[in-house]
Design a protein around this motif. Structure first.
Motif, PDB file in Angstrom:
ATOM      1  N   GLN A  80       0.823  -1.213   0.000  1.00 40.64           N
ATOM      2  CA  GLN A  80       0.000   0.000   0.000  1.00 40.64           C
ATOM      3  C   GLN A  80       0.852   1.255   0.000  1.00 40.64           C
ATOM      4  O   GLN A  80       0.541   2.231  -0.677  1.00 40.64           O
ATOM      5  CB  GLN A  80      -0.932  -0.012   1.218  1.00 40.64           C
ATOM      6  N   ARG A 110       0.787   3.891  -2.736  1.00 42.07           N
ATOM      7  CA  ARG A 110       0.502   5.298  -2.430  1.00 42.07           C
ATOM      8  C   ARG A 110       1.564   6.215  -3.015  1.00 42.07           C
ATOM      9  O   ARG A 110       1.265   7.278  -3.562  1.00 42.07           O
ATOM     10  CB  ARG A 110       0.430   5.479  -0.913  1.00 42.07           C
ATOM     11  N   ALA A 143      -5.956  10.538  -1.235  1.00 41.40           N
ATOM     12  CA  ALA A 143      -4.804  10.015  -0.512  1.00 41.40           C
ATOM     13  C   ALA A 143      -3.590  10.906  -0.701  1.00 41.40           C
ATOM     14  O   ALA A 143      -2.819  11.152   0.237  1.00 41.40           O
ATOM     15  CB  ALA A 143      -4.508   8.598  -0.989  1.00 41.40           C
TER      16      ALA A 143
END
Length: 661
Positions: free
Chosen positions: A71, A75, A633
């Motif tokens: 992740q 990201r 994000a």
């Protein structure tokens, strides 16, 4: 023997009892051993299960670590993609702005070249006329000089003749009378004095001629200055026209549709009530919106300008004032006030019940500015200002000046048009209109119009200009429990107005003005080069949060701040993060809830009168796309350091539920 046999039998029975007891003891020991073995086996199985669970937990932790690493890598990759996309968007936006600037510069240069050509042609024509005048003046001066020379020659000949006559007579006189030395000496002195007088006369003539030449030069310079002033006066009108066009271009660059927001202060006695306004700056308002689940959501909206609860009427009007000059220059302006009942729409436009110079609303200040600017231009332009006041109730137009004698209107032929000359006239007419306006128990349920028509005439050239300014107090847009005809007409008119403004913001070739009387009446002040200003009013009470959210969504439909939904979402997230940062710096512990709280757009819909397609669009927006998640994000990661990243991740209990990951 019997006793012996009895003893032996007794001993045998005792031995059997002993053996039996030993067998029972052995059986008990065997049973205890089996129980112990079973307990040991269960303990071993429990240990095996614990070991297995520990191994599974270790595997799960390893998998979670690998997932977190994936992740984090995703990201980072997504953040790089967002950065590249933002850079690409910024470059494209910069290229569009540069193209627009170059196009406007080219148009401006073309206008300047055309003006210069006209100015050069006018200068050449004026030069030819001036040369002709100079030739005529030179011929006249030559004739006058020849006449003067002739007169001078005649005078000189007359003086020479008189001198010869005088000398002849003096010679005769000397021959007859001069005999003594004293007489000769006296005659010599007189001759010497006469010579001095002649030299003085000659010097005086020379000075007079030089003074004539100096006066002629000064007259020529004065003529040149007069010609220059005439040229400047001829070009002054062109400069005024160019200035008017450039001023209009500056107003267009600021936005043909501007959206301002004003937050109403709490009324006396309501200061301690919960407020839905969470954060305010110069361009952003964040509100708290309760949901059915009980968890608070937040909605951040951006505007061209935001006025807080402490803003005065003068501060609100200062950003509106540049549009007033556009009306006198011949352009149309439309100023709206929207929001639910009690949000302060009427206060912004007109003011409180008892009006003072400090509490005068936008309407009175705008008309007062019209009078002041027209007074400043009275030597150049003659302005005539007239107003009419209308009301739209249930899609029917009503004239609020029905009892006032006046000529007929322009937009509405049957409406009365009353000429005015001061703000006092406007106040008297407004007091008359308040008595005639439709009002129910919950506030105004009609759209009211104050329209000022400005007719200007140039005192020099005779050219005329026409400008129009609409000041519209829209009806309250709150959702009513019973959808009667009144609420249906209000929602329909507001929805149609939003559709028209959306079409204008998107520069659509077809705009449906005839869908309702509201847009049909405002058609001349919405299209073409008209200027539109919308005041969005916020009710501070928490009970009115959903109505405020609906008002924000109504304004976002036609706001020209940002057309891209993705970029608008990023800016909204940045606004929320700015609000959280301000709370964190102020020491408020609720800043983490702001980050983890859902967006209000994911919980609530728009107006009740939206069609099925709009509802489908709203329902589809509840599930954020991958791009929206990526950008959200990235925006969160960009300010994670400022919001205390270690505080958000240090507690392992918060890793699963704080929403930052």
């Amino acid at each position: 023997e019997k006793e012996l046999r009895a003893q032996q039998e007794k001993a045998r029975k005792e031995e059997e009892d002993r053996i039996k007891r030993e067998k029972e003891l052995v059986a008990q020991q065997e049973k205890a051993r089996k129980k112990e073995e079973a307990r040991i086996r269960k303990e071993k199985e429990a240990l095996a299960r614990k070991e297995k669970a520990r191994k599974e937990k270790m595997e799960r932790i390893k998998r979670e670590k690998r997932e977190l690493e994936k992740q984090e890598n995703a990201r980072r990759r997504e953040e790089e993609c967002v950065k590249r996309e933002n850079l690409s968007l910024a470059q494209k936006e910069k290229a569009r702005e540069e193209q627009g600037r170059l196009r406007k510069e080219i148009e401006l240069l073309a206008l300047q070249d055309k003006a210069k050509e006209e100015e050069i042609a006018a200068i050449e024509l004026e030069g030819i006329n001036r040369e002709r005048r100079l030739l005529l003046e030179e011929e006249k001066a030559n004739k006058e000089e020849e006449e003067q020379e002739r007169i001078e020659r005649e005078k000189e000949e007359e003086r020479a003749r008189k001198k010869d006559e005088y000398i002849r007579r003096m010679d005769e006189y000397n021959k007859l009378h001069i005999n003594s030395p004293k007489q000769r000496e006296l005659v010599g002195q007189q001759d010497k004095s006469l010579q001095n007088l002649r030299s003085t006369l000659s010097t005086t003539k020379t000075d007079v001629r030089s003074m004539q030449n100096i006066c002629q030069d000064e007259a020529d310079n004065l003529g040149k200055h007069v010609d220059t002033i005439c040229q400047a006066a001829a070009g002054y009108k062109k400069v005024l026209e160019e200035n008017r066009k450039l001023y209009n271009q500056v107003q267009d660059l600021k936005g043909s549709i501007r959206v301002y927001c004003r937050v109403r202060p709490s009324l006396p006695g309501q200061e301690n009530q919960a407020t839905c306004v969470d954060y305010i700056d110069d361009e952003t308002v964040t509100i708290i919106v309760p949901s059915k689940s009980g968890k608070e959501g937040r909605k951040a909206s951006m505007f061209n300008k935001v006025f807080g609860p402490s803003a005065t009427q003068e501060e609100v009007f200062s950003d509106t004032q540049p549009l007033i000059r556009s009306v006198l220059d011949g352009f149309n302006v439309c100023i709206f006030a929207c929001g639910q009942t009690g949000a302060g729409k009427t206060y912004t436009l007109t003011g409180p019940g008892e009006i003072t110079p400090e509490t005068m609303g936008v309407s009175y200040r705008a008309l007062n500015d019209l009078f002041l600017i027209s007074e400043e231009r009275k030597n150049l332009m003659n302005y005539e200002i007239s107003i009419n006041m209308l009301e739209i109730y249930n899609d029917e137009i009503k004239d609020l000046l029905i009892c006032q004698p006046a000529k007929k209107g322009i937009n509405v032929p049957d409406a009365n048009l009353v000429p005015i000359s001061s703000t006092d006239d406007v106040m008297n007419l407004m007091n008359l209109c308040k008595k005639n306006r439709e009002v129910n128990d919950h506030g105004s349920r009609s759209h009211s119009f104050l329209t000022a028509h400005v007719f200007g005439k140039d005192l020099t050239s005779g050219t005329t200009t026409r400008g129009c300014m609409h000041l519209v107090d829209l009806a309250g847009n709150e959702k009513l429990d019973n959808s009667d005809d009144e609420a249906t007409h209000i929602n329909k008119s507001l929805s149609t107005l939003g559709d028209v403004l959306v079409a204008l913001a998107n520069k659509s070739s077809r705009v449906n003005y005839k869908a309702c009387k509201l847009t049909q009446l405002l058609q001349d002040s919405l299209g073409a080069q008209a200027k539109i200003l919308m005041f969005v009013h916020v009710h501070p009470n928490m009970d009115e949060a959903l109505e405020t959210l609906s008002t924000f969504k109504f304004a976002e439909r036609f706001s020209t701040l940002e057309k891209s939904s993705d970029v608008r979402d990023i800016k909204e997230q940045i606004c929320l993060l700015k609000s959280a940062l301000a709370k964190k710096e102020a020491g408020d512990t609720g800043w983490q809830d702001m980050i983890s709280s859902p967006r209000s757009g994911e919980q609530n819909g728009a107006f009740e009168d939206d069609d099925d397609s709009a509802k489908a669009k709203n329902s589809s927006s509840k599930q954020p796309t991958k791009s929206a998640h990526v950008k959200r994000a990235a925006a969160l990661a960009a300010v994670a350091a400022k919001l205390g990243k270690q505080a958000a991740f240090s507690d392992p209990k918060k890793k699963k539920g704080n929403g930052v990951l």
